[in-house]
Design a protein around this motif. Structure first.
Motif, PDB file in Angstrom:
ATOM      1  N   UNK A 211       0.852  -1.167   0.000  1.00 24.71           N
ATOM      2  CA  UNK A 211       0.000   0.000   0.000  1.00 24.71           C
ATOM      3  C   UNK A 211       0.897   1.228   0.000  1.00 24.71           C
ATOM      4  N   UNK A 212       1.169   1.737  -1.188  1.00 24.24           N
ATOM      5  CA  UNK A 212       1.950   2.953  -1.287  1.00 24.24           C
ATOM      6  C   UNK A 212       3.438   2.713  -1.186  1.00 24.24           C
ATOM      7  N   UNK A 213       4.169   3.800  -1.219  1.00 25.13           N
ATOM      8  CA  UNK A 213       5.630   3.717  -1.305  1.00 25.13           C
ATOM      9  C   UNK A 213       6.257   3.042  -0.105  1.00 25.13           C
ATOM     10  N   UNK A 214       5.804   3.381   1.112  1.00 25.61           N
ATOM     11  CA  UNK A 214       6.478   2.821   2.281  1.00 25.61           C
ATOM     12  C   UNK A 214       6.226   1.323   2.397  1.00 25.61           C
ATOM     13  N   UNK A 215       5.010   0.866   2.078  1.00 27.62           N
ATOM     14  CA  UNK A 215       4.740  -0.578   2.126  1.00 27.62           C
ATOM     15  C   UNK A 215       5.549  -1.305   1.079  1.00 27.62           C
ATOM     16  N   UNK A 216       5.703  -0.709  -0.085  1.00 22.25           N
ATOM     17  CA  UNK A 216       6.501  -1.324  -1.140  1.00 22.25           C
ATOM     18  C   UNK A 216       7.935  -1.492  -0.685  1.00 22.25           C
TER      19      UNK A 216
ATOM     20  N   UNK B 119       4.691  11.670   5.300  1.00 19.07           N
ATOM     21  CA  UNK B 119       4.310  10.896   6.482  1.00 19.07           C
ATOM     22  C   UNK B 119       4.447  11.772   7.724  1.00 19.07           C
ATOM     23  N   UNK B 120       3.424  11.751   8.588  1.00 23.74           N
ATOM     24  CA  UNK B 120       3.456  12.528   9.820  1.00 23.74           C
ATOM     25  C   UNK B 120       4.259  11.780  10.882  1.00 23.74           C
TER      26      UNK B 120
ATOM     27  N   UNK C 260      13.497   6.447  12.713  1.00 23.13           N
ATOM     28  CA  UNK C 260      14.513   5.777  11.907  1.00 23.13           C
ATOM     29  C   UNK C 260      13.905   4.790  10.925  1.00 23.13           C
ATOM     30  N   UNK C 261      12.899   4.004  11.375  1.00 20.38           N
ATOM     31  CA  UNK C 261      12.302   3.051  10.448  1.00 20.38           C
ATOM     32  C   UNK C 261      11.633   3.748   9.271  1.00 20.38           C
ATOM     33  N   UNK C 262      11.011   4.894   9.533  1.00 17.46           N
ATOM     34  CA  UNK C 262      10.383   5.636   8.434  1.00 17.46           C
ATOM     35  C   UNK C 262      11.436   6.300   7.551  1.00 17.46           C
ATOM     36  N   UNK C 263      12.385   6.968   8.162  1.00 17.06           N
ATOM     37  CA  UNK C 263      13.365   7.733   7.386  1.00 17.06           C
ATOM     38  C   UNK C 263      14.258   6.831   6.545  1.00 17.06           C
ATOM     39  N   UNK C 264      14.636   5.659   7.052  1.00 10.66           N
ATOM     40  CA  UNK C 264      15.453   4.763   6.245  1.00 10.66           C
ATOM     41  C   UNK C 264      14.658   4.172   5.089  1.00 10.66           C
ATOM     42  N   UNK C 265      13.316   4.188   5.219  1.00 10.33           N
ATOM     43  CA  UNK C 265      12.460   3.575   4.202  1.00 10.33           C
ATOM     44  C   UNK C 265      12.152   4.511   3.046  1.00 10.33           C
ATOM     45  N   UNK C 266      11.970   5.796   3.344  1.00  4.20           N
ATOM     46  CA  UNK C 266      11.496   6.705   2.293  1.00  4.20           C
ATOM     47  C   UNK C 266      12.430   7.882   2.048  1.00  4.20           C
ATOM     48  N   UNK C 267      13.625   7.863   2.623  1.00  9.25           N
ATOM     49  CA  UNK C 267      14.587   8.928   2.315  1.00  9.25           C
ATOM     50  C   UNK C 267      14.881   8.930   0.828  1.00  9.25           C
ATOM     51  N   UNK C 268      14.827  10.083   0.197  1.00  8.14           N
ATOM     52  CA  UNK C 268      15.021  10.126  -1.250  1.00  8.14           C
ATOM     53  C   UNK C 268      16.474   9.898  -1.658  1.00  8.14           C
ATOM     54  N   UNK C 269      16.648   9.642  -2.932  1.00 13.56           N
ATOM     55  CA  UNK C 269      17.991   9.515  -3.487  1.00 13.56           C
ATOM     56  C   UNK C 269      18.807  10.751  -3.096  1.00 13.56           C
TER      57      UNK C 269
ATOM     58  N   UNK D 280      12.334   9.337  -5.502  1.00 10.25           N
ATOM     59  CA  UNK D 280      12.573  10.726  -5.886  1.00 10.25           C
ATOM     60  C   UNK D 280      11.486  11.682  -5.415  1.00 10.25           C
ATOM     61  N   UNK D 281      10.383  11.163  -4.875  1.00  7.74           N
ATOM     62  CA  UNK D 281       9.288  12.038  -4.460  1.00  7.74           C
ATOM     63  C   UNK D 281       8.662  11.497  -3.180  1.00  7.74           C
ATOM     64  N   UNK D 282       7.938  12.351  -2.451  1.00  5.83           N
ATOM     65  CA  UNK D 282       7.277  11.900  -1.221  1.00  5.83           C
ATOM     66  C   UNK D 282       6.224  10.838  -1.495  1.00  5.83           C
ATOM     67  N   UNK D 283       5.914  10.058  -0.458  1.00  3.44           N
ATOM     68  CA  UNK D 283       4.819   9.101  -0.558  1.00  3.44           C
ATOM     69  C   UNK D 283       3.529   9.873  -0.786  1.00  3.44           C
ATOM     70  N   UNK D 284       2.764   9.469  -1.797  1.00  2.20           N
ATOM     71  CA  UNK D 284       1.600  10.253  -2.196  1.00  2.20           C
ATOM     72  C   UNK D 284       0.279   9.640  -1.745  1.00  2.20           C
ATOM     73  N   UNK D 285       0.172   8.325  -1.769  1.00  2.00           N
ATOM     74  CA  UNK D 285      -1.098   7.681  -1.459  1.00  2.00           C
ATOM     75  C   UNK D 285      -0.907   6.562  -0.438  1.00  2.00           C
ATOM     76  N   UNK D 286      -1.970   6.270   0.285  1.00  6.08           N
ATOM     77  CA  UNK D 286      -2.032   5.162   1.246  1.00  6.08           C
ATOM     78  C   UNK D 286      -0.817   5.117   2.176  1.00  6.08           C
TER      79      UNK D 286
END
Length: 211
Positions: free
Chosen positions: A11-16, A59-60, A93-102, A132-138
């Motif tokens: 479900x969305x970028x972080x789940x992927x 993500x909040x 840390x779990x969030x930032x390591x998951x969705x930190x951009x290139x 390259x972009x923030x998580x947008x959905x879900x």
């Protein structure tokens, strides 16, 4: 009691990212759903004070007096050496390591992850994808946490989050205290993904309520 079952479809970028194996290294395996806090600290030390929220990559994330007191781009740091400080460090840390951009993920690895083969394997896996972009959905909404175990040198945190489809996940993360504060410890080898879908949230969760 919470009931476990297999993690639902991405479900969305972080789940992927989680299912791709990057977050499969963020904990030491799933925990017993009946497990309760074993910390001997006072209840007050479990709950963050002065809680507010800051959006990062869609993500909040919670910010409190226990930390982080310093946020520099993708990197958050300066946590209390307490259960609440450890929990906030694990969440960030779990969030930032998951969705930190290139261009930023390497700095997250250097400054927020404990050194070792687990971190090295995460870096190798992360280098093979592009964000390259923030998580947008879900995107997940962080509900709160349980302190599974705590000492002043290591803590295991169960982080609960929900998604727009009303599903709930529990992510188990271990942080260790180092010379510059709490860092996420990535295990090696990885036995199983720490991300587990559950049917409900334990009543004893430390809830991170929105204003």
């Amino acid at each position: 009691m919470t009931k476990e079952h297999s993690l639902p479809d991405p479900r969305g970028a972080i789940a992927l990212v989680m299912l791709a194996g990057l977050l499969a290294t963020t904990g030491c395996g799933t925990t017993d759903p009946d497990q309760t806090t074993t910390s001997t600290t006072s209840p007050a030390s479990l709950v963050p004070s002065g809680l507010s929220w800051r959006s990062w990559q869609g993500i909040e994330l919670p910010v409190a007096q226990q930390g982080p007191r310093l946020i520099e781009g993708a990197v958050a740091s300066d946590w209390d050496r307490s259960p609440a400080g450890a929990a906030l460090a694990a969440i960030h840390t779990t969030v930032r390591m998951s969705v930190a951009p290139d261009g930023q993920w390497a700095l997250v690895g250097q400054r927020m992850l404990a050194s070792g083969p687990g971190r090295d394997k995460w870096a190798t896996a992360r280098a093979q994808i592009s964000i390259t972009s923030p998580a947008a959905e879900t995107v997940p909404t962080i509900l709160g946490y349980l302190i599974a175990t705590y000492t002043d040198t290591e803590a295991r945190i169960d982080i609960y989050a929900t998604y727009p489809d009303h599903s709930i996940t529990r992510n188990t993360a271990t942080v260790v205290w180092t010379a510059d504060g709490w860092r996420l410890l990535l295990p090696d080898p990885v036995i199983e993904s720490p991300v587990t879908a559950v049917d409900s949230v334990p009543a004893s969760i430390v809830r991170l309520n929105r204003a």
